[in-house]
Write a protein that holds these residues in place. Structure first.
Motif, short mmCIF file in Angstrom:
data_model
loop_
_atom_site.label_atom_id
_atom_site.label_comp_id
_atom_site.label_asym_id
_atom_site.label_seq_id
_atom_site.Cartn_x
_atom_site.Cartn_y
_atom_site.Cartn_z
N HIS A 194 -14.45 -3.83 -2.06
CA HIS A 194 -13.43 -3.77 -0.63
C HIS A 194 -14.46 -3.75 0.54
O HIS A 194 -14.29 -3.17 1.56
N HIS B 67 -16.53 -4.62 3.75
CA HIS B 67 -15.78 -5.40 5.10
C HIS B 67 -16.83 -6.07 5.49
O HIS B 67 -16.72 -6.61 6.70
N HIS C 82 -13.62 3.79 1.20
CA HIS C 82 -13.51 2.55 1.97
C HIS C 82 -15.06 2.04 2.24
O HIS C 82 -16.08 2.95 2.53
N GLU D 183 -4.52 -1.45 -1.97
CA GLU D 183 -5.45 -0.36 -1.46
C GLU D 183 -4.85 1.02 -1.67
O GLU D 183 -3.71 1.38 -0.93
N TYR E 246 -8.00 -1.22 -5.81
CA TYR E 246 -8.44 -2.70 -5.50
C TYR E 246 -8.72 -3.50 -6.91
O TYR E 246 -9.83 -4.22 -7.03
N TYR F 169 -1.57 -1.82 1.14
CA TYR F 169 -1.92 -0.51 0.96
C TYR F 169 -0.76 0.33 -0.12
O TYR F 169 0.61 -0.10 0.00
ZN LIG Z 1 -9.06 -1.24 3.45
#
Ligand SMILES: [Zn+2]
Length: 457
Positions: A117, A119, A228, A378, A401, A408
């Motif tokens: 996950h 970003h 996260h 998520e 994930y 979510y």
């Molecule tokens: Zn996220």
């Protein structure tokens, strides 16, 4: 429940071998490793933050797909695949699994896919978040081309791990790292915002599976953490703290492959954040936690490997009518407009909006020592804590994930409290509404069906 286990002559021979060989040999399994760089070779839009205005350029470090294959004495093979990506789709994981089944006879349930996950990785085509970025044709085509390559890289990584299967040992223990913080901050006037909640639930476990070759050399280290991967949000590709943690572990144990699996960290952030040095610092903290586990006594893991995989339907609230959707096409919020366009297209394609979402749930058991639960989407931390309440906590490796990233996944508590994880994020996933209150029971009951009766009801 589907249990994939080979029986017959092979297992009878294995039992005979167990009876005539020393105890240490009885614990032997086979381990195989595969790894492939998946960093985009040309600019691809970056996933995770909707606010970015241009594709990624350059890299802090490479992104990887890595696979660890395990084979027990009965010949059952299971492969876990980790990726430095925002999320994989069911289309990707099912498609790659089909090819693996054709090539090796290994069924879908014996393949467990996880995304870190990060970003700071590329957009993956057909991820439920895809519509959020509002990409033009050029950038859409780039994401499609990247995803085609990714399918090939994943197949090769798994195929390599299976072909690499050699006698070795597996062992297990859980470490601890504390940089993950509950981010659901309750506002004085009501509502929940993205901040810091010092009394909110967290999961600081670092579940660790260590794979050694027959000579005792470290071959692979699979570890997890529930937080996260959002320390940074620059324009360069990186695995964020999880990328740094893998580099840290591989530097500590030369020749070993480190694999990171994201846990149920949907409502957890690395805090403070937004500096690359912090991603490096958290990576080092996680890496040190793994070292502390590996350098101390671990529990031997034996077979048999038991794999279970089931897709259920999670129920959503009532869908809006086409007229209601079309009214939103002129909304002042561009994300409302993007969702409305997606829903309008679904009406055109299917004549209706589905009020359920398919949700894969996977439970593996590695002998009596480890229970791995892989949940899609998520997933908020409550699920990890619930699993560790119902089953012996010291045996649990809980992954979020995994296998698909559809939305979510709130617990009943988070759903009732609201906020981003409770339903607000559905806007960015292009889904019409929140889940029904049945979501938690539907997931937990299926886990119990796959894992067997809980030790604490
Ligand atoms: Zn996220």
């Amino acid at each position: 429940m589907r249990v994939f286990r080979k029986t017959g002559l092979a297992s009878m021979l294995a039992i005979a071998l167990v009876l005539i060989t020393p105890w240490s040999m009885a614990e032997e399994m086979k381990i195989g490793i595969g790894r492939t760089i998946i960093t985009p070779q040309s600019p691809v839009w970056m996933a995770g933050y909707a606010s970015r205005t241009e594709p990624g350029a350059g890299k802090v470090h490479d992104l990887w797909a890595k696979a660890m294959a395990m084979e027990d004495a009965q010949g059952t093979i299971a492969v876990i695949i980790t990726t430095d990506l925002i999320g994989l789709t069911a289309g990707i994981t099912d498609g790659v699994s089909k090819r693996i089944e054709e090539a090796h006879g290994i069924p879908r349930g014996n393949l467990m896919y996880n995304a870190s996950h990060t970003h700071s990785g590329p957009v993956v085509r057909d991820n439920a978040l895809f519509h959020m970025y509002g990409l033009d044709k050029e950038n859409t085509d780039r994401a499609i081309a990247y995803t085609q390559k990714l399918n090939e890289w994943l197949f090769q990584t798994i195929d390599t791990a299976i072909k690499d299967l050699q006698p070795g040992t597996l062992s297990w223990a859980i470490g601890e790292a504390s940089f993950g913080k509950n981010r659901r901050q309750f506002n004085p006037n009501g509502g929940v915002s993205n901040g810091f909640n010092p009394i909110g639930p967290v999961d600081h476990d670092v579940p660790t599976l260590l794979a050694k070759d027959a000579k005792g050399g470290i071959k692979g280290i699979l570890f997890g953490y529930a937080c996260h991967c959002t320390t940074v949000g620059f324009q360069e590709y990186s695995g964020d703290y999880a990328g740094y943690a893998q580099i840290h572990v591989e530097n500590a144990y030369p020749g070993a492959t480190a694999l990171f699996a994201a846990g149920c960290g949907a409502d957890q952030n690395p805090l403070p954040r937004r500096k690359l040095e912090l991603a490096e610092k958290y990576g080092a903290e996680l890496g040190h936690a793994v070292e502390a586990v590996v350098d101390n006594a671990m529990t031997p893991v034996t077979g048999p490997i038991e794999t279970n995989y089931k897709t259920i339907q999670l129920e959503l609230t009532k869908a809006p009518t086409l007229e209601e959707v079309e009214k939103t096409l002129t909304h002042s919020n561009k994300y409302e407009v993007r969702r409305a366009k997606k829903l309008q297209q679904l009406y055109k394609d299917n004549g209706k909006l589905s009020e359920t979402l398919p949700y894969p749930i996977q439970v593996w058991k590695l002998g009596e020592t480890v229970q791995m639960t892989a949940l899609a989407g998520e997933v908020v931390v409550d699920y990890s804590r619930l699993i560790k309440y119902h089953y012996p906590a010291e045996k649990q490796f809980v992954l979020g994930y995994s296998n698909d990233c559809l939305a979510y996944i709130p617990s009943l508590r988070v759903l009732q409290e609201g906020g981003y994880e409770g339903g607000g994020a559905m806007l960015y996933y292009g889904i019409h509404g929140p889940f029904k209150h049945s979501v938690q029971n539907d997931i937990m009951n299926t886990i119990k069906e796959l894992a067997g009766p809980p030790t604490t009801p």
